[in-house]
Motif scaffolding. Structure first.
Motif, PDB file in Angstrom:
ATOM      1  N   PRO B  50       0.699  -1.138  -0.138  1.00 22.06           N
ATOM      2  CA  PRO B  50      -0.060  -0.092   0.036  1.00 22.06           C
ATOM      3  C   PRO B  50       0.804   1.237   0.075  1.00 22.06           C
ATOM      4  O   PRO B  50       0.375   2.218  -0.193  1.00 22.06           O
ATOM      5  CB  PRO B  50      -0.687  -0.193   1.235  1.00 22.06           C
ATOM      6  CG  PRO B  50      -0.127  -1.072   2.196  1.00 22.06           C
ATOM      7  CD  PRO B  50       0.655  -2.057   1.208  1.00 22.06           C
ATOM      8  N   MET B  51       1.981   1.243   0.335  1.00 20.67           N
ATOM      9  CA  MET B  51       2.957   2.231   0.177  1.00 20.67           C
ATOM     10  C   MET B  51       3.560   2.662  -1.151  1.00 20.67           C
ATOM     11  O   MET B  51       4.174   3.654  -1.543  1.00 20.67           O
ATOM     12  CB  MET B  51       4.202   2.162   1.251  1.00 20.67           C
ATOM     13  CG  MET B  51       3.832   1.796   2.534  1.00 20.67           C
ATOM     14  SD  MET B  51       2.845   3.187   3.338  1.00 20.67           S
ATOM     15  CE  MET B  51       2.268   2.383   4.833  1.00 20.67           C
ATOM     16  N   PHE B  62       2.289 -14.230   3.210  1.00 20.85           N
ATOM     17  CA  PHE B  62       2.712 -13.438   3.825  1.00 20.85           C
ATOM     18  C   PHE B  62       3.227 -12.206   3.103  1.00 20.85           C
ATOM     19  O   PHE B  62       4.098 -12.229   2.129  1.00 20.85           O
ATOM     20  CB  PHE B  62       3.886 -13.932   4.970  1.00 20.85           C
ATOM     21  CG  PHE B  62       4.578 -13.139   5.789  1.00 20.85           C
ATOM     22  CD1 PHE B  62       4.110 -12.450   6.649  1.00 20.85           C
ATOM     23  CD2 PHE B  62       5.752 -12.540   5.507  1.00 20.85           C
ATOM     24  CE1 PHE B  62       4.757 -11.568   7.779  1.00 20.85           C
ATOM     25  CE2 PHE B  62       6.556 -11.775   6.080  1.00 20.85           C
ATOM     26  CZ  PHE B  62       5.797 -11.189   7.396  1.00 20.85           C
ATOM     27  N   LYS B  63       2.918 -11.047   3.382  1.00 20.31           N
ATOM     28  CA  LYS B  63       3.175  -9.819   2.512  1.00 20.31           C
ATOM     29  C   LYS B  63       4.148  -8.945   3.104  1.00 20.31           C
ATOM     30  O   LYS B  63       4.171  -8.814   4.472  1.00 20.31           O
ATOM     31  CB  LYS B  63       2.255  -8.928   2.190  1.00 20.31           C
ATOM     32  CG  LYS B  63       1.087  -9.626   1.181  1.00 20.31           C
ATOM     33  CD  LYS B  63      -0.015  -8.858   1.012  1.00 20.31           C
ATOM     34  CE  LYS B  63      -0.894  -9.442   0.136  1.00 20.31           C
ATOM     35  NZ  LYS B  63      -2.373  -8.645   0.055  1.00 20.31           N
ATOM     36  N   LEU B  64       5.169  -8.476   2.685  1.00 20.23           N
ATOM     37  CA  LEU B  64       6.323  -7.472   3.427  1.00 20.23           C
ATOM     38  C   LEU B  64       6.915  -6.499   2.526  1.00 20.23           C
ATOM     39  O   LEU B  64       7.201  -6.867   1.417  1.00 20.23           O
ATOM     40  CB  LEU B  64       7.279  -8.374   4.320  1.00 20.23           C
ATOM     41  CG  LEU B  64       8.192  -7.868   5.065  1.00 20.23           C
ATOM     42  CD1 LEU B  64       7.655  -7.337   6.253  1.00 20.23           C
ATOM     43  CD2 LEU B  64       9.723  -8.698   5.327  1.00 20.23           C
ATOM     44  N   PHE B  65       6.975  -5.280   2.996  1.00 20.99           N
ATOM     45  CA  PHE B  65       7.783  -4.432   2.298  1.00 20.99           C
ATOM     46  C   PHE B  65       8.870  -3.596   3.473  1.00 20.99           C
ATOM     47  O   PHE B  65       8.889  -4.059   4.512  1.00 20.99           O
ATOM     48  CB  PHE B  65       6.841  -3.248   1.679  1.00 20.99           C
ATOM     49  CG  PHE B  65       5.820  -2.423   2.646  1.00 20.99           C
ATOM     50  CD1 PHE B  65       4.629  -3.052   2.913  1.00 20.99           C
ATOM     51  CD2 PHE B  65       6.341  -1.432   3.379  1.00 20.99           C
ATOM     52  CE1 PHE B  65       4.046  -2.471   3.694  1.00 20.99           C
ATOM     53  CE2 PHE B  65       5.592  -0.771   4.090  1.00 20.99           C
ATOM     54  CZ  PHE B  65       4.077  -1.274   4.373  1.00 20.99           C
ATOM     55  N   GLU B  66       9.561  -2.714   2.911  1.00 18.60           N
ATOM     56  CA  GLU B  66      10.925  -2.176   3.370  1.00 18.60           C
ATOM     57  C   GLU B  66      12.036  -3.231   3.266  1.00 18.60           C
ATOM     58  O   GLU B  66      12.146  -4.196   3.855  1.00 18.60           O
ATOM     59  CB  GLU B  66      10.591  -1.783   4.709  1.00 18.60           C
ATOM     60  CG  GLU B  66       9.802  -0.656   5.153  1.00 18.60           C
ATOM     61  CD  GLU B  66      10.569   0.596   4.742  1.00 18.60           C
ATOM     62  OE1 GLU B  66      11.622   0.721   4.482  1.00 18.60           O
ATOM     63  OE2 GLU B  66       9.932   1.753   4.471  1.00 18.60           O
ATOM     64  N   ALA B  69      13.950  -5.063   6.258  1.00 19.52           N
ATOM     65  CA  ALA B  69      13.022  -5.764   6.963  1.00 19.52           C
ATOM     66  C   ALA B  69      12.803  -7.192   6.134  1.00 19.52           C
ATOM     67  O   ALA B  69      12.911  -8.358   6.515  1.00 19.52           O
ATOM     68  CB  ALA B  69      11.626  -5.204   7.342  1.00 19.52           C
TER      69      ALA B  69
END
Lengths: 236, 236
Positions: B50-51, B62-66, B69
């Motif tokens: 969403p960013m 499993f979703k991840l951003f940055e 991280a």
């Protein structure tokens, strides 16, 4: 092993670390590095943190700076810390890292630009940059909107849909508390529309009572002093 | 469990993640999110992040951003990853977090401001801000000086006195590689004085060969294109 925290309570990440230690019964010595007196530039502090910033810690002979790294370290190295502050589960932990990383380039960057140029510069007798203040406010407001619509999910009181606070809640709420240094109407304009964030601040305060208020009490006399300085500046 | 990487190789943290996976034998599907075509603003990508930024990953559900991280998650969730990338020791890990946090507000912030306003804006047909470019260069140069004098200790080839690379080496070296988009004389002016950093880039490249060069090969045609655009702009 002795733990020393090198902090100034006017610094938001310093407050987060102090509250974290107190809320988790971690014993420490608080060493004040007075930013107004430029003590962070003193050579003896460069031995602790060559980047000349607070907070920094010394634990035995281990030195560490950067507040998120410190919070993770304290939560990992002290066995008495409750699990919810920094869960062992790899995916839950990853989400906490993600919020903290996002914080660096969004809420924190916006907040620092806004508060420095509308309040802190005045207190320290440094020049303020109105354009940087406006850019800071814009980024801070966009970040608060993302917190409201994304990071604070549904009815859960804490970030990431959690029922108990993590180190990310503490870091981000302490950042937002810096708005206490802003004028009341500015604070209301920026924060007022975000009821969910206001509730989250309250929930974080309650979850770390009485330490949250104790550590933030330093803000009241500074805010009063800033009001006086602003009146003086407007009369010139 | 399927791993999808949503990346664009012109993005430095995207490259770090691609190299990390390849160097550690982690299988993945590369989904290109073309920044030049503004695909990061497409609604289907907002479902992933969403960013609206790359890189982002989806691992199973499993979703991840940055990117920091993500690197920590990949190093923790995939058992085949060698220990040196993200050591289990709490103090060694804390030092890696400290470098990565420092990176956000220093090297990365400087590099993004400088490269965007001297090269990327031109490539994307967006307005460049010369003052932001100058501020970016100043912060980038100060950060390179700190890398040279502090983070790269003694004769050790990698950050923090390590003999093997960590995720921090990969993240920071990929950032510095973004200078490949700058004019040759600018790159030489900024990076040339830092022999220790030039050696470190080479050591990181060798430690992740042949993937480092493979993933960075996209920079060559873009640099050539940028040269043409700069000639055209100067002739206007």
């Amino acid at each position: 092993m002795e733990l020393k925290l090198y902090v100034d309570r006017i610094s938001q990440p310093s407050r987060a670390i102090l509250i974290f230690c107190k809320a988790n019964g971690i014993e420490f010595e608080e060493v004040k590095i007075d930013l107004a007196k430029k003590q962070h530039h003193f050579p003896e502090f460069a031995e602790v943190n060559p980047m000349k910033q607070v907070p920094a810690i010394v634990h035995g002979d281990f030195k560490l700076f950067e507040s998120h790294a410190i919070l993770i370290y304290l939560a990992s190295a002290f066995p008495g810390v409750a699990h919810h502050w920094y869960p062992a589960d790899v995916q839950k932990r990853a989400k906490i890292h993600s919020v903290l990383d996002w914080h660096h380039s969004n809420l924190r960057r916006g907040s620092v630009g806004y508060i420095f140029n509308t309040a802190v510069a005045l207190a320290l007798g440094l020049p303020a940059n109105p354009q940087a203040a406006a850019e800071g406010e814009e980024l801070m407001s966009a970040s608060l909107a993302k917190l409201d619509s994304f990071w604070l999910e549904g009815d859960a009181p804490f970030l990431l849909g959690n029922s108990k606070p993590s180190i990310a809640d503490l870091a981000l709420v302490c950042e937002i508390m810096q708005l206490e240094f802003a004028d009341e109407e500015d604070r209301e304009r920026i924060l007022g529309p975000h009821k969910r964030i206001l509730k989250w601040i309250k929930d974080t305060k309650n979850a770390t009572a009485p330490y949250f208020d104790e550590i933030h009490s330093i803000m009241v006399p500074i805010r009063e002093k800033l009001k006086e300085l602003k009146v003086q500046a407007s009369e010139k």
